[in-house]
Design an enzyme around this catalytic site. Structure first.
Site, short mmCIF file in Angstrom:
data_model
loop_
_atom_site.label_atom_id
_atom_site.label_comp_id
_atom_site.label_asym_id
_atom_site.label_seq_id
_atom_site.Cartn_x
_atom_site.Cartn_y
_atom_site.Cartn_z
N CYS A 166 0.84 -1.21 0.00
CA CYS A 166 0.00 0.00 0.00
C CYS A 166 0.88 1.26 0.00
O CYS A 166 1.53 1.52 -1.00
CB CYS A 166 -1.01 -0.04 1.14
N HIS A 223 -3.61 -5.15 0.34
CA HIS A 223 -3.04 -5.69 1.57
C HIS A 223 -3.10 -7.22 1.58
O HIS A 223 -4.06 -7.79 2.10
CB HIS A 223 -3.80 -5.16 2.79
N GLU A 240 -1.57 -9.16 3.40
CA GLU A 240 -1.43 -9.70 4.76
C GLU A 240 -2.76 -10.07 5.40
O GLU A 240 -2.81 -10.92 6.29
CB GLU A 240 -0.67 -8.70 5.65
N1 GLN Z 1 -2.06 6.60 2.56
C1 GLN Z 1 -2.15 5.83 1.39
C2 GLN Z 1 -3.48 5.98 0.67
O1 GLN Z 1 -4.44 6.41 1.27
C3 GLN Z 1 -1.85 4.36 1.67
C4 GLN Z 1 -2.81 3.72 2.62
C5 GLN Z 1 -2.29 2.45 3.23
O2 GLN Z 1 -1.10 2.20 3.28
N2 GLN Z 1 -3.19 1.62 3.77
O3 GLN Z 1 -3.59 5.69 -0.48
#
Ligand code: GLN
Length: 532
Positions: A382, A509, A511
């Site tokens: 992310c 994600h 994970e």
């Molecule tokens: N801050 C970033 C976004 O909003 C990544 C979010 C995250 O890592 N869950 O796109």
């Protein structure tokens, strides 16, 4: 079979591992062939933990259907492999919101709305999963967050008291307490447990089963003492000693007959003890995985629980690759171009962690540059993926001022930009791109190979910003490929540099969907490369 309800409460102190015990009960009942779900009720007023800083309650876990939830749901899924939903994570805030919305609609016209019965009725309705009638579950396990005696958990306790009365033998209460060891006296003390049970009894709840957390083994006389002071059968007093791994807990509970005790209380024939072959095979592998590899976790939250699912996914992938993944937290705020080599010395691979906001991002970018130029396996998740993209723009494409619109809305080279549908959003809670979305993989890519040559996958998301397609051609020409694409919105979900050993960033994600019996393919492939 009628659905049976198991309530799990905790006393004495927090952090005893109620989530692990709830997940273990779920696992053991599932191993007996029952259809189970596990849900968490948290007494805080936030509607969900999505707006909480990880320093408050650890990571925010995301379900397939896009609910931001408590990290215990991660344990439930990793242990049982079931998919939880928005119905499995409830807070006081959600309960009140439902009741207040109903009041405004006029559903209770003329009535005074009160904690009892209106709030407690709504809690009961959710504990019984009345919105989910088609589920056909054998067991619903409900874990209540917080500690007995907290003012804010009182309505949940009252709801449990009423449900027990209403459900009779179809409900069982499991209470988890702590038995401290006093070094000076060389004694284990049961008094806090006795007080905790008294407190519960004072609320009209008699626990059926006590699970005693302890750092030292409790002998039978101790258990007998607790049993007789707390009105609980001796066979219903089990202990939860410190274990080398949380995944040993279900087996330890099975040896002590926790699941059998639950079935007996409900009046279901106990039958044979299931062998739990796959689980025990996993534990065997875990015990044998001795060779250590060192993985750097580059993030800004110096707290075990902040990256819980990533840590567990690395652990699990390690075990299945016959290595012990030793995880070293590397605070990205402290990484500089001068010290990065020193910080990443002896590190076999790094994970660049998810996150929000400016703090610590420059360190993530420096780490990503170092691992790219030194060909050290790198897994960006992310925000981590976004930092890999920015690093590439700055140091390969030559856009020195490249950034994410999140960090600088006026950046001239917004290689990470706000998603179109996010532009007009003003409310912060529950409004990100959340939950599982489809992703098509480019044949022949590393990611595609890692996913065992599947062409289409589904992964969970939690973000507002994304790769800016305006730059896609330039990236691909310079060697960073976009190899995972969401077909509906043409969003870049995976980037990789094929010429590197392992340099992959995922906008989603992975994970969240790694489980004990099914470790995630990307983590598996990453660890496999790191362990070479
Ligand atoms: N801050 C970033 C976004 O909003 C990544 C979010 C995250 O890592 N869950 O796109």
């Amino acid at each position: 079979m009628n659905t049976k309800y198991i309530f799990v409460t905790g006393g004495v102190v927090s952090s005893l591992g109620k989530g692990i015990i709830s997940a273990s009960i779920g696992k053991l009942l599932q191993a007996r062939g029952y259809k189970v779900t596990i849900q968490k009720f948290d007494p805080y007023i936030n509607i969900d933990p999505g707006t909480l800083n990880p320093y408050e309650h650890g990571e925010c876990y995301v379900t397939e259907d896009g609910m931001e939830t408590d990290l215990d749901l991660g344990h439930y899924e990793r242990f049982t492999g079931i998919h939880t939903t928005r119905h499995n994570s409830i807070t006081t805030g959600r309960i009140y919101k439902t009741v207040i919305d109903r009041e405004r609609r006029g559903d209770y016209l003329g009535k005074t709305i009160q904690v009892v019965p209106h709030i407690t009725d709504e809690i009961k309705r959710r504990m019984l999963r009345e919105d989910e009638k088609g589920e056909d579950l054998d067991f619903v396990i409900t874990e209540v967050g917080g500690t007995i005696g907290d003012i804010e958990s009182a309505p949940f306790m009252e709801a449990i008291r009423q449900l027990r009365w209403q459900l009779g033998r179809n409900a069982v209460c499991v209470h988890l307490t702590y038995v401290p060891y006093l070094k000076a006296a060389d004694e284990l003390k049961t008094k806090p447990t006795q007080h905790s049970v008294k407190e519960l009894q004072g609320m009209g709840i008699q626990p059926d089963i006590l699970v005693l957390r302890t750092e030292r083994h409790l002998d039978d006389s101790m258990r007998l003492k607790v049993a007789s002071f707390c009105n609980v059968d001796l066979e219903c007093v089990v202990q939860s000693e410190d274990m080398p791994s949380i995944y040993e807990v279900p087996v330890s509970m099975q040896h002590q007959g926790l699941d059998a005790a639950i079935l007996r209380k409900i009046g279901i024939p106990v039958g044979e003890t299931p062998a739990m072959k796959p689980w025990n095979n996993f534990l065997e592998k875990q015990r044998n995985a001795k060779r250590e590899i060192h993985i750097g976790l580059v993030g800004k939250y110096d707290l075990q629980d902040a990256y819980k699912s990533i840590r567990e996914s690395l652990n699990l992938a390690g075990i299945y690759n016959d290595v012990k993944a030793k995880i070293h937290f590397i605070n990205s705020e402290e990484i500089t171009s001068e010290n990065v080599a020193e910080k990443l010395k002896d590190i076999a691979g790094i994970v660049v962690c998810p996150g929000f906001g400016q703090r610590g991002i420059e360190g993530k970018i420096i780490a990503a540059e170092y691992t790219r130029t030194h060909d050290i396996p790198t897994f960006g998740i992310c925000l981590g993926m976004q930092m890999m993209v920015i690093e590439f723009a700055r140091n390969v494409l030559g856009y020195k001022d490249a950034n994410s619109a999140e960090m600088n809305p006026d950046t001239p080279h917004n290689v990470i930009d706000i998603m179109e549908e996010q532009k007009n959003i003003t409310q912060m809670g529950g409004t990100m791109r959340l939950g599982a979305y489809e992703c098509e993989l480019v044949e022949g890519s590393r990611a595609w190979e890692a996913y065992n040559v599947q062409c289409s996958i589904k992964e969970r998301h939690r973000h507002r910003y994304e790769f800016n397609n305006k730059y896609k051609k330039e990236y691909e020409a310079a060697g960073m490929k976009c190899v995972g694409i969401n077909p509906a919105a043409d969003l870049v979900e995976i980037v990789e540099i094929p010429e590197k050993k392992w340099y992959i960033g995922a906008q989603f994600h992975p994970e969240y969907s790694s489980t004990v019996l099914h470790p995630h393919p990307l983590f598996m492939d990453f660890i496999k490369t790191c362990s070479k």
